[in-house]
Design a protein around this motif. Structure first.
Motif, PDB file in Angstrom:
ATOM      1  N   PHE A 251      -8.502  16.973  -6.340  1.00 15.49           N
ATOM      2  CA  PHE A 251      -7.906  16.214  -5.231  1.00 15.49           C
ATOM      3  C   PHE A 251      -8.785  15.021  -4.861  1.00 15.49           C
ATOM      4  CE2 PHE A 251      -7.415  15.611  -0.607  1.00 15.49           C
ATOM      5  CZ  PHE A 251      -6.068  15.320  -0.565  1.00 15.49           C
TER       6      PHE A 251
ATOM      7  N   LEU B 205       2.701  13.290  -1.437  1.00 15.59           N
ATOM      8  CA  LEU B 205       3.049  14.232  -2.499  1.00 15.59           C
ATOM      9  C   LEU B 205       1.812  14.964  -2.993  1.00 15.59           C
ATOM     10  CD1 LEU B 205       5.405  15.099  -4.368  1.00 15.59           C
ATOM     11  CD2 LEU B 205       4.612  13.380  -5.954  1.00 15.59           C
ATOM     12  N   ILE B 206       0.719  14.212  -3.125  1.00 12.99           N
ATOM     13  CA  ILE B 206      -0.520  14.782  -3.636  1.00 12.99           C
ATOM     14  C   ILE B 206      -1.114  15.749  -2.619  1.00 12.99           C
ATOM     15  CG2 ILE B 206      -2.917  14.119  -4.069  1.00 12.99           C
ATOM     16  CD1 ILE B 206      -1.788  11.863  -5.769  1.00 12.99           C
TER      17      ILE B 206
ATOM     18  N   GLN C  99      -3.375  15.263 -11.675  1.00 15.67           N
ATOM     19  CA  GLN C  99      -3.715  16.334 -10.737  1.00 15.67           C
ATOM     20  C   GLN C  99      -2.980  17.617 -11.096  1.00 15.67           C
ATOM     21  OE1 GLN C  99      -2.021  16.111  -6.855  1.00 15.67           O
ATOM     22  NE2 GLN C  99      -3.700  17.201  -5.891  1.00 15.67           N
TER      23      GLN C  99
ATOM     24  N   LYS D  93       1.271   4.379  -2.832  1.00 15.69           N
ATOM     25  CA  LYS D  93       1.274   5.812  -2.548  1.00 15.69           C
ATOM     26  C   LYS D  93       2.571   6.458  -3.017  1.00 15.69           C
ATOM     27  CE  LYS D  93       0.364   5.403   1.788  1.00 15.69           C
ATOM     28  NZ  LYS D  93       0.257   6.034   3.101  1.00 15.69           N
ATOM     29  N   ASN D  94       3.678   5.726  -2.836  1.00 14.61           N
ATOM     30  CA  ASN D  94       4.962   6.282  -3.254  1.00 14.61           C
ATOM     31  C   ASN D  94       5.060   6.434  -4.767  1.00 14.61           C
ATOM     32  OD1 ASN D  94       6.035   6.608  -0.718  1.00 14.61           O
ATOM     33  ND2 ASN D  94       6.899   4.555  -0.648  1.00 14.61           N
TER      34      ASN D  94
ATOM     35  N   TYR E 224      -6.709   6.503  -5.858  1.00 16.91           N
ATOM     36  CA  TYR E 224      -5.759   5.793  -5.001  1.00 16.91           C
ATOM     37  C   TYR E 224      -6.474   4.858  -4.034  1.00 16.91           C
ATOM     38  CZ  TYR E 224      -1.549   8.007  -6.567  1.00 16.91           C
ATOM     39  OH  TYR E 224      -0.491   8.384  -7.330  1.00 16.91           O
ATOM     40  N   LEU E 225      -7.635   5.315  -3.531  1.00 17.23           N
ATOM     41  CA  LEU E 225      -8.377   4.474  -2.593  1.00 17.23           C
ATOM     42  C   LEU E 225      -8.770   3.160  -3.256  1.00 17.23           C
ATOM     43  CD1 LEU E 225     -10.656   6.962  -0.632  1.00 17.23           C
ATOM     44  CD2 LEU E 225      -8.801   5.569   0.231  1.00 17.23           C
TER      45      LEU E 225
ATOM     46  N   ILE F  23       0.845  -1.195   0.000  1.00 14.45           N
ATOM     47  CA  ILE F  23       0.000   0.000   0.000  1.00 14.45           C
ATOM     48  C   ILE F  23       0.883   1.247   0.000  1.00 14.45           C
ATOM     49  CG2 ILE F  23      -1.568   1.341   1.433  1.00 14.45           C
ATOM     50  CD1 ILE F  23      -2.937  -1.332   2.105  1.00 14.45           C
ATOM     51  N   ALA F  24       1.949   1.201   0.804  1.00 16.80           N
ATOM     52  CA  ALA F  24       2.882   2.322   0.823  1.00 16.80           C
ATOM     53  C   ALA F  24       3.518   2.499  -0.544  1.00 16.80           C
ATOM     54  CB  ALA F  24       3.957   2.099   1.884  1.00 16.80           C
TER      55      ALA F  24
ATOM     56  N   SER G  88      -4.342   7.330   3.392  1.00 18.24           N
ATOM     57  CA  SER G  88      -4.326   6.498   2.188  1.00 18.24           C
ATOM     58  C   SER G  88      -4.074   7.307   0.925  1.00 18.24           C
ATOM     59  CB  SER G  88      -5.617   5.698   2.082  1.00 18.24           C
ATOM     60  OG  SER G  88      -6.707   6.521   2.358  1.00 18.24           O
ATOM     61  N   ILE G  89      -3.824   8.603   1.082  1.00 24.42           N
ATOM     62  CA  ILE G  89      -3.503   9.414  -0.091  1.00 24.42           C
ATOM     63  C   ILE G  89      -2.013   9.706  -0.087  1.00 24.42           C
ATOM     64  CG2 ILE G  89      -3.848  11.662  -1.167  1.00 24.42           C
ATOM     65  CD1 ILE G  89      -6.608  11.626   0.066  1.00 24.42           C
ATOM     66  N   PRO G  90      -1.365   9.608  -1.237  1.00 27.60           N
ATOM     67  CA  PRO G  90       0.064   9.915  -1.278  1.00 27.60           C
ATOM     68  C   PRO G  90       0.347  11.307  -0.732  1.00 27.60           C
ATOM     69  CG  PRO G  90      -0.607   8.919  -3.319  1.00 27.60           C
ATOM     70  CD  PRO G  90      -1.847   9.117  -2.524  1.00 27.60           C
TER      71      PRO G  90
ATOM     72  N   VAL H  42      -8.556  12.234  -7.493  1.00 23.80           N
ATOM     73  CA  VAL H  42      -7.281  11.519  -7.396  1.00 23.80           C
ATOM     74  C   VAL H  42      -7.280  10.619  -6.165  1.00 23.80           C
ATOM     75  CG1 VAL H  42      -4.815  11.805  -7.005  1.00 23.80           C
ATOM     76  CG2 VAL H  42      -5.973  13.239  -8.665  1.00 23.80           C
ATOM     77  N   ALA H  43      -7.795  11.179  -5.050  1.00 22.28           N
ATOM     78  CA  ALA H  43      -7.853  10.395  -3.810  1.00 22.28           C
ATOM     79  C   ALA H  43      -8.668   9.135  -4.026  1.00 22.28           C
ATOM     80  CB  ALA H  43      -8.458  11.235  -2.694  1.00 22.28           C
TER      81      ALA H  43
ATOM     82  N   ALA I 205      -1.637  19.670  -3.271  1.00 22.05           N
ATOM     83  CA  ALA I 205      -2.980  20.246  -3.168  1.00 22.05           C
ATOM     84  C   ALA I 205      -2.993  21.407  -2.178  1.00 22.05           C
ATOM     85  CB  ALA I 205      -3.981  19.173  -2.749  1.00 22.05           C
TER      86      ALA I 205
ATOM     87  N   ALA J 219       3.305   7.947  -6.575  1.00 24.34           N
ATOM     88  CA  ALA J 219       2.975   9.320  -6.969  1.00 24.34           C
ATOM     89  C   ALA J 219       4.231  10.102  -7.333  1.00 24.34           C
ATOM     90  CB  ALA J 219       2.236  10.021  -5.834  1.00 24.34           C
TER      91      ALA J 219
ATOM     92  N   ALA K  20       8.409   1.755   4.875  1.00 23.60           N
ATOM     93  CA  ALA K  20       7.843   2.593   3.822  1.00 23.60           C
ATOM     94  C   ALA K  20       6.842   3.526   4.468  1.00 23.60           C
ATOM     95  CB  ALA K  20       7.144   1.711   2.817  1.00 23.60           C
ATOM     96  N   ALA K  21       7.048   4.796   4.235  1.00 24.05           N
ATOM     97  CA  ALA K  21       6.212   5.799   4.866  1.00 24.05           C
ATOM     98  C   ALA K  21       4.763   5.376   4.801  1.00 24.05           C
ATOM     99  CB  ALA K  21       6.383   7.131   4.150  1.00 24.05           C
ATOM    100  N   GLY K  22       4.164   5.075   5.911  1.00 22.38           N
ATOM    101  CA  GLY K  22       2.763   4.749   5.848  1.00 22.38           C
ATOM    102  C   GLY K  22       2.299   3.782   6.907  1.00 22.38           C
ATOM    103  N   PRO K  23       1.241   3.078   6.577  1.00 21.62           N
ATOM    104  CA  PRO K  23       0.567   2.257   7.578  1.00 21.62           C
ATOM    105  C   PRO K  23       1.497   1.218   8.182  1.00 21.62           C
ATOM    106  CG  PRO K  23      -0.679   2.325   5.535  1.00 21.62           C
ATOM    107  CD  PRO K  23       0.623   2.974   5.273  1.00 21.62           C
TER     108      PRO K  23
ATOM    109  N   PHE L  12      -0.880  11.436 -10.145  1.00 24.81           N
ATOM    110  CA  PHE L  12      -0.386  12.738  -9.693  1.00 24.81           C
ATOM    111  C   PHE L  12      -0.189  13.676 -10.876  1.00 24.81           C
ATOM    112  CE2 PHE L  12       3.238  15.566  -8.965  1.00 24.81           C
ATOM    113  CZ  PHE L  12       2.661  16.374  -8.007  1.00 24.81           C
TER     114      PHE L  12
END
Lengths: 215, 304
Positions: free
Chosen positions: A186, B116-117, A172, A155-156, A193-194, A151-152, B112-114, A189-190, B121, A158, B281-284, A169
């Protein structure tokens, strides 16, 4: 809503791009991470050293810097003219491999001592012990942390968008440069990713349930 | 458990075989390094001039400024994320349903959103002219959510009797939280919290997307503006800047490990989170690892 309807094709491309780079770098990370974990527990000192050095170095480096390395240093040494998509996947995969390695290594630690001892006592070699006895059992404990790691990774991915790889990204950025209101952009995009992260955690939950064994 | 369980103390044959593997391994690694160096010097990336640029006082000043800018954003983000983390953790454990739901939704959304985004924003939407604050705010929001989950795991790790005893003494809900639960949670989670700060420090490099002149952005500027022999010194700049980053992160990681070791010495009955694990890894993953170390049976918990 308008943003999405007006630029649905680009959004779709971005979404597919995110899925693609996530998939490719996940494979790289998984294979390399397993290999590194094998190195780190192996009886051969140089390989152990290599594994440790890799993990320490890559976990303490910002991913963005790794992207720079991948885009500006790697083509100088190997494969000049590689596509940004592959270079981005390399950076992401190599970075995530260090986390996969640590997850697998701690998973190996949770396999009861007797299992490895029994394997050794019937004459199995290191590779056999690891491949046939320890890793299959470690897999079960490793699945939840791996889920978080992937999952990370999603997100990375992006960051790859900032390095001219087509993904969400990038969409966006494009939309906000076109003057659309940032808030709906936003949110879309969210949502993209979700969808990906929910798919991953669902997949891993399925795996977890299939591999469940009373211990 | 040590990994050495996986193999026997090697006998004479295995010793020879391991030595052969060791030699092959070393040669392969060395060959890789040599190939890299040869190729780099062929392309002129190792030429003296490429590295001489770091002797110029202007470039040194640039780098020093950039380190300062990075640390400034990191400091703001660290404070911001800790404050937000405490607030969110308390809100998530609130007795009032709407507060709890709002906090949970906020945490789940921004986790759960990167990052960077989020940063982009915030910058485009609200703080276009203040890139440092946009970066710090974005980092605070994301890491605040992670810290909140870490703290919540910490509070849950405090033995139930502590809370019950505090209520039995007639303490109010706020008192129980502030003077009994939180201090113990912070103590148990200190290594994890610091490890997450390492992640925050690494993530300041995302400031390049909003043109904040932090270390990485400066590296890109230096590399693309200084031409040596008709070539851009990307390789040397990346090596120098990378060393600075790794050094900064290692110092912070070492602090986490040190605190963890100290915590192990004290016998308070509250387990100390592992320092190394959550630098993931940055996150959960960070939270997962934290919950995992706290879990009574030692099996990792699940997130999401």
């Amino acid at each position: 809503m308008n943003v999405l309807l007006d630029h649905f094709a680009e959004f779709r491309d971005g979404f597919i791009g995110t899925v693609e780079i996530t998939a490719v770098s996940s494979v790289i990370a998984l294979v390399l991470g397993l290999l590194l974990a094998g190195f780190r527990v192996s009886p051969v000192p140089p390989l152990r050293f290599f594994g440790t050095a890799w993990v320490t170095l890559l976990r303490n480096t910002p991913l963005t810097l790794l992207f720079l390395v991948s885009f500006f240093v790697v083509p100088e040494i190997f494969f000049p003219g590689m596509s940004p998509f592959l270079l981005g996947s390399l950076a992401l995969g190599f970075y995530t491999a260090s986390f996969v390695c640590e997850a697998v290594r701690s998973g190996i630690g949770t396999v009861p001592l007797g299992q490895a001892e029994a394997a050794r006592s019937i004459g199995m070699s290191f590779t056999q012990t690891l491949r046939l006895i320890v890793l299959p059992q470690a897999t079960r404990t490793v699945i939840p942390p791996l889920s978080s790691i992937f999952i990370a990774l999603t997100k990375n991915s992006a960051i790859a968008g900032a390095f001219s790889v087509t993904e969400l990204f990038g969409w966006q950025k494009l939309m906000s440069e076109d003057g659309y209101d940032i808030v709906p952009v936003f949110i879309w995009v969210a949502l993209g990713y979700l969808i990906v992260t929910f798919a991953i955690s669902g997949l891993f939950r399925l795996l977890e349930r299939r591999m469940e064994v009373a211990r | 458990m040590s990994a050495s369980v996986l193999y026997d103390a090697p006998g004479p044959k295995a010793v020879v075989r391991n030595r052969i593997y060791a030699v092959i391994g070393s040669v392969a690694l060395l060959a890789l390094v040599v190939v890299a160096i040869v190729r780099l010097s062929d392309k002129g990336d190792l030429a003296y001039g490429m590295w001489d640029i770091f002797n110029y006082s202007g470039i040194r000043q640039n780098i020093a400024d950039a380190v300062l800018a990075t640390l400034k954003a990191f400091g703001l983000a660290a404070v911001g994320s800790l404050v937000l983390g405490v607030a969110l953790a308390v809100a998530r454990m609130s007795d009032h349903k709407p507060v709890r739901w709002a906090a949970t939704a906020f945490i789940e959304l921004f986790r759960s959103i990167p990052l960077l985004i989020t940063i982009y924003a915030v910058w485009v939407g609200f703080l276009t002219d203040y890139s440092m604050w946009a970066l710090a705010l974005g980092l605070s929001i994301y890491n605040g959510c992670v810290q909140a989950e870490v703290l919540r795991a910490g509070v849950n790790s405090v033995p139930k009797g502590q809370r019950e005893a505090a209520y039995a003494l007639g303490m109010s809900k706020t008192q129980v939280m502030t003077s009994v639960l939180m201090p113990q949670a912070v103590r148990a989670m200190l290594p994890t919290i610091i490890s997450q700060l390492v992640v925050t420090l690494k993530d300041t490099s995302l400031g390049f997307i909003i043109l904040y002149p932090e270390l990485l952005q400066t590296a890109r500027l230096i590399a693309s503006n200084t031409q040596v022999n008709g070539q851009y010194p990307y390789v040397s700049t990346i090596v120098v800047i990378g060393t600075i980053y790794v050094a900064m992160c290692l110092v912070l990681s070492a602090l986490a490990t040190w605190i963890e070791k100290r915590g192990r010495r004290a016998k308070t009955g509250i387990s100390m989170g592992a320092a190394a694990a959550p630098v993931t890894a940055a996150g959960p993953a960070a939270v997962m690892a934290a919950e995992g170390t706290i879990g009574a049976d030692g099996t990792p918990g699940t997130t999401n």
